[in-house]
Design a protein around this motif. Structure first.
Motif, mmCIF file in Angstrom:
data_model
loop_
_atom_site.group_PDB
_atom_site.id
_atom_site.type_symbol
_atom_site.label_atom_id
_atom_site.label_comp_id
_atom_site.label_asym_id
_atom_site.label_seq_id
_atom_site.Cartn_x
_atom_site.Cartn_y
_atom_site.Cartn_z
ATOM 1 N N ALA A 65 -7.853 4.063 7.694
ATOM 2 C CA ALA A 65 -7.119 2.796 7.697
ATOM 3 C C ALA A 65 -6.992 2.283 9.127
ATOM 4 O O ALA A 65 -7.155 1.077 9.392
ATOM 5 N N HIS A 70 0.841 -1.208 0.000
ATOM 6 C CA HIS A 70 0.000 0.000 0.000
ATOM 7 C C HIS A 70 0.870 1.250 0.000
ATOM 8 O O HIS A 70 1.831 1.329 0.764
ATOM 9 N N GLN A 74 -2.447 5.354 1.832
ATOM 10 C CA GLN A 74 -3.515 4.421 2.235
ATOM 11 C C GLN A 74 -3.314 3.857 3.638
ATOM 12 O O GLN A 74 -4.210 3.244 4.191
#
Ligand code: BJW
Ligand code: ZN
Length: 252
Positions: free
Chosen positions: A60, A50, A54
């Motif tokens: 997240a 990622h 992200q």
């Protein structure tokens, strides 16, 4: 004018600094690269496939605190033995050299402090601090690795790294102090940042539009390189000691 054009960048940068009494430095991940700390963007700037955009977000963390904590725990383990490099050391010496010297960093490591810098403006927080999502208490914690992930507060709440994630506000007092310094400085040295993350990168725009000379120290042109009057294209750990020498030659 002709002389200015023929002078090399190092001499021009030293000349700008020799004339300045209010100096500001804005650093990013590149200043710690030669200490062995990976940068965010470019090769190797991924976590479990990622991009940082992200992983370093409140969304997240809410969705998968364990995944996000594995990222930070691993970085803390990697950071713990890292030492300041010559770039950090030059910047620490410069706080005594100029009448006004402000160092603002986007880095969450403590390598500027480890080199001896004081009063560093940490725009994106510190990886060595944790904050409780329940009671909001924040404290330093240098445990690395944590014995169990995700770590918890004594109140039972989930701890999070006290860093600034995408979509979160920067600490208001820190940002404001940095903005005021960028408006007032005569020279802004921009070291080792891609200058793509805002509002931090805005410091370069504010300084340039207030009339400061911008010196960029970076092997690659940043997104705001066009605002720089001088670019020192090389690693900070080599460029800053050379700049310090050139400055000593001019002022001795
Ligand atoms: C060397 C070298 C060597 C290599 N020597 N150099 C305007 C437009 C679009 C979006 C936005 C906008 N304004 C705001 C946004 C959103 C967002 C943003 O900027 N997005 C962009 C990416 C598009 N910004 C935010 O969300 C910010 N918050 C915000 O805006 O809040 C508003 C708000 C107000 C009120 C209420 C609520 C919200 C927050 C940004 C937080 C950034 N956080 C991170 C993670 C920190 C924690 C952690 O470490 O995990 O900060 S992201 C990451 O990027 C980290 C860094 O500090 C930051 C900057 O990266 P940096 O340092 O520049 O590193 P790299 O890797 O990009 O570059 C390294 C450079 O070094 C390269 O240039 C190399 O060439 C160079 N280099 N070796 C010298 N040896
Ligand atoms: Zn708590």
């Amino acid at each position: 004018m002709t002389t200015m054009i023929t002078l090399d960048s190092m001499t021009r940068a030293a000349e700008l600094l020799a004339r300045a009494s209010r100096v500001m430095v804005f650093t990013g991940a590149g200043v710690s690269a030669e200490s062995g700390v990976p940068t965010f963007r470019g090769a190797g700037g991924l976590w479990e496939g990622h991009p940082v955009e992200q992983v370093a977000t409140p969304e997240a963390f809410a969705a998968d605190p364990l995944m996000v904590w594995r990222f930070y725990d691993q970085r803390r383990v990697n950071l713990a033995p890292r030492r300041p490099n010559p770039a950090h050391q030059v910047l620490a010496r410069w706080q005594e050299r100029f009448a006004s010297f402000v160092l603002a960093t986007q880095n969450v490591d403590s390598l500027h402090e480890d080199a001896g810098s004081r009063g560093v403006l940490h725009l994106h927080g510190s990886i060595w601090r944790v904050r409780c999502c329940r009671c909001q208490e924040e404290r330093e914690d240098r445990t690395a690795p944590f014995p169990a992930l995700p770590p918890r507060c004594s109140c039972g709440g989930l701890l999070r790294p006290a860093v600034v994630w995408f979509g979160e506000p920067l600490p208001m007092d820190v940002l404001e102090t940095a903005m005021v310094a960028s408006e007032r400085c005569e020279v802004l040295l921009v070291v080792g940042t891609s200058a793509v993350v805002y509002p931090a990168a805005g410091l370069v725009e504010v300084a340039a539009s207030a009339g400061a000379s911008v010196i960029e120290v970076n092997p690659q042109a940043s997104a705001l390189a066009w605002l720089a009057s001088v670019a020192l294209r090389g690693p900070a750990g080599e460029m800053l000691p050379r700049l310090e020498e050139a400055l000593a030659e001019r002022t001795s």
